[in-house]
Design an enzyme around this catalytic site. Sequence first.
Site, PDB file in Angstrom:
ATOM      1  N   MET A 262      63.455   2.040   8.907  1.00  0.00           N
ATOM      2  CA  MET A 262      62.029   1.724   9.050  1.00  0.00           C
ATOM      3  C   MET A 262      61.722   0.364   8.430  1.00  0.00           C
ATOM      4  SD  MET A 262      59.855   5.223   8.778  1.00  0.00           S
ATOM      5  CE  MET A 262      59.669   6.276  10.214  1.00  0.00           C
TER       6      MET A 262
ATOM      7  N   ASP B 239      57.763   1.212   2.951  1.00  0.00           N
ATOM      8  CA  ASP B 239      58.101  -0.152   3.390  1.00  0.00           C
ATOM      9  C   ASP B 239      58.069  -1.187   2.253  1.00  0.00           C
ATOM     10  OD1 ASP B 239      58.229   0.980   5.862  1.00  0.00           O
ATOM     11  OD2 ASP B 239      56.612  -0.174   6.771  1.00  0.00           O
TER      12      ASP B 239
ATOM     13  N   THR C 253      53.893   3.145   0.075  1.00  0.00           N
ATOM     14  CA  THR C 253      54.546   2.994   1.375  1.00  0.00           C
ATOM     15  C   THR C 253      56.042   2.879   1.142  1.00  0.00           C
ATOM     16  OG1 THR C 253      55.009   1.544   3.260  1.00  0.00           O
ATOM     17  CG2 THR C 253      54.021   0.488   1.370  1.00  0.00           C
TER      18      THR C 253
ATOM     19  N   ARG D 277      61.392   9.272   5.101  1.00  0.00           N
ATOM     20  CA  ARG D 277      60.088   9.510   4.480  1.00  0.00           C
ATOM     21  C   ARG D 277      59.914  10.921   3.953  1.00  0.00           C
ATOM     22  NH1 ARG D 277      55.736   7.144   8.592  1.00  0.00           N
ATOM     23  NH2 ARG D 277      55.054   9.293   8.635  1.00  0.00           N
TER      24      ARG D 277
HETATM   25  O1  F6P Z   1      54.293   2.415   7.267  1.00  0.00           O
HETATM   26  C1  F6P Z   1      55.353   3.241   6.962  1.00  0.00           C
HETATM   27  C2  F6P Z   1      56.129   3.581   8.201  1.00  0.00           C
HETATM   28  O2  F6P Z   1      57.086   4.517   7.826  1.00  0.00           O
HETATM   29  C3  F6P Z   1      56.716   2.385   8.939  1.00  0.00           C
HETATM   30  O3  F6P Z   1      57.938   1.961   8.405  1.00  0.00           O
HETATM   31  C4  F6P Z   1      56.852   2.917  10.336  1.00  0.00           C
HETATM   32  O4  F6P Z   1      56.804   1.882  11.279  1.00  0.00           O
HETATM   33  C5  F6P Z   1      55.667   3.791  10.481  1.00  0.00           C
HETATM   34  O5  F6P Z   1      55.308   4.203   9.185  1.00  0.00           O
HETATM   35  C6  F6P Z   1      55.902   4.984  11.366  1.00  0.00           C
HETATM   36  O6  F6P Z   1      54.757   5.728  11.350  1.00  0.00           O
HETATM   37  P1  F6P Z   1      54.503   7.134  12.039  1.00  0.00           P
HETATM   38  O7  F6P Z   1      55.693   7.942  11.754  1.00  0.00           O
HETATM   39  O8  F6P Z   1      53.304   7.659  11.351  1.00  0.00           O
HETATM   40  O9  F6P Z   1      54.305   6.830  13.450  1.00  0.00           O
END
Ligand code: F6P
Length: 341
Positions: free
Chosen positions: A169, A127, A125, A274
């Site tokens: 994030m 995070d 992750t 990401r």
């Molecule tokens: O869990 C990783 C993460 O990037 C978080 O920081 C963020 O809240 C979430 O995923 C966003 O997810 P998605 O883009 O799948 O809605």
Amino acid sequence: MKVGVLTGGGDCPGLNAVIRSVVRKGVQEYGLDFVGVRDGWLGLLQNALVPLDVAGVRGILPRGGTILGSSRTNPFKHEEGLRRVTDTLAEHGVDALVVIGGEDTLGVATELSGQGIPLVGVPKTIDNDVLGTDYTFGFDTAVGIATEAIDRLHTTAESHMRALVVEVMGRHSGWIALHAGIAGGANVVLIPERPFDVEQVCEQVKRRFGMNYAPIVVVAEGAVPKEGQLMVKDHSLDEFGHVRLSGVGEWLAQEIAERTGKDARTTVLGHVQRGGTPSAFDRWLATRFGLYAIDAVKDGAFGVMVALRGTRIVRFPLAEATARAKLVDPSLYDEFEVFFG
Ligand code: F6P
């Protein structure tokens, strides 16, 4: 022995490096067979398995995303989910799974492991909030991207003498905000672990303007004002009960503008953090995680995930890793007090 590999949850730079490493060592050293599961747990519900071999993992080390696809599917939220998962594994003769995921995907892995499915977890992750490992892969890349953005925002903020708020994030934890904020020389860093006082933020912003500098405020998407609540993009829940976050940066810039009389703008970094190629560190960590994960499979050490401790990779019980999130320690945050304001 046939091993299934799946990637679940939000994607993350380094997923492909793990897949490559697991398959290379599994085939070349242990003579294992592999099969890829499409789109996380969804692939086991829908019987969507694909061939996975050494040729198929060639050239993927520097590629972002995941060649297997991903989703936020929770099989326990689907009718007869457990039965469908076990049926798919049985139909394809899968003896063990390597599950690459964060808190949610590994949470499902913990439950399935409790039901007797042989599996090994790999924590991923951006995070960095999985308990039991010093770092998850993907985090270093995200911090690098956020830091570069902050560096760039400094010069434009100074040219216009305006406050710039950067929303990064971090749903439950402020690891990205803290690391990127400190690396990028931010003046205020706001994290979910510590509800913030808007008035104090505005004081810090004014102090910075008073020194003839333009303030940069880094805020994690999950940060909350003391007298307020989590800001969400919409209230719909995913299969793990999470809302879509974002909005705190925009709200904060408005508050700063109103309360200080200075111009304030927001940049939401979002999925840029990401996407794309993993950093060298994340490739290194993901590769090592893959090597140790397939060793655990080979040893029959199931119900664990691989984890980084210092410079060593260890095995850590999945049940402990998924019991709670790894949050920023208040004393770590306090170390940087001198830079705030
Ligand atoms: O869990 C990783 C993460 O990037 C978080 O920081 C963020 O809240 C979430 O995923 C966003 O997810 P998605 O883009 O799948 O809605």
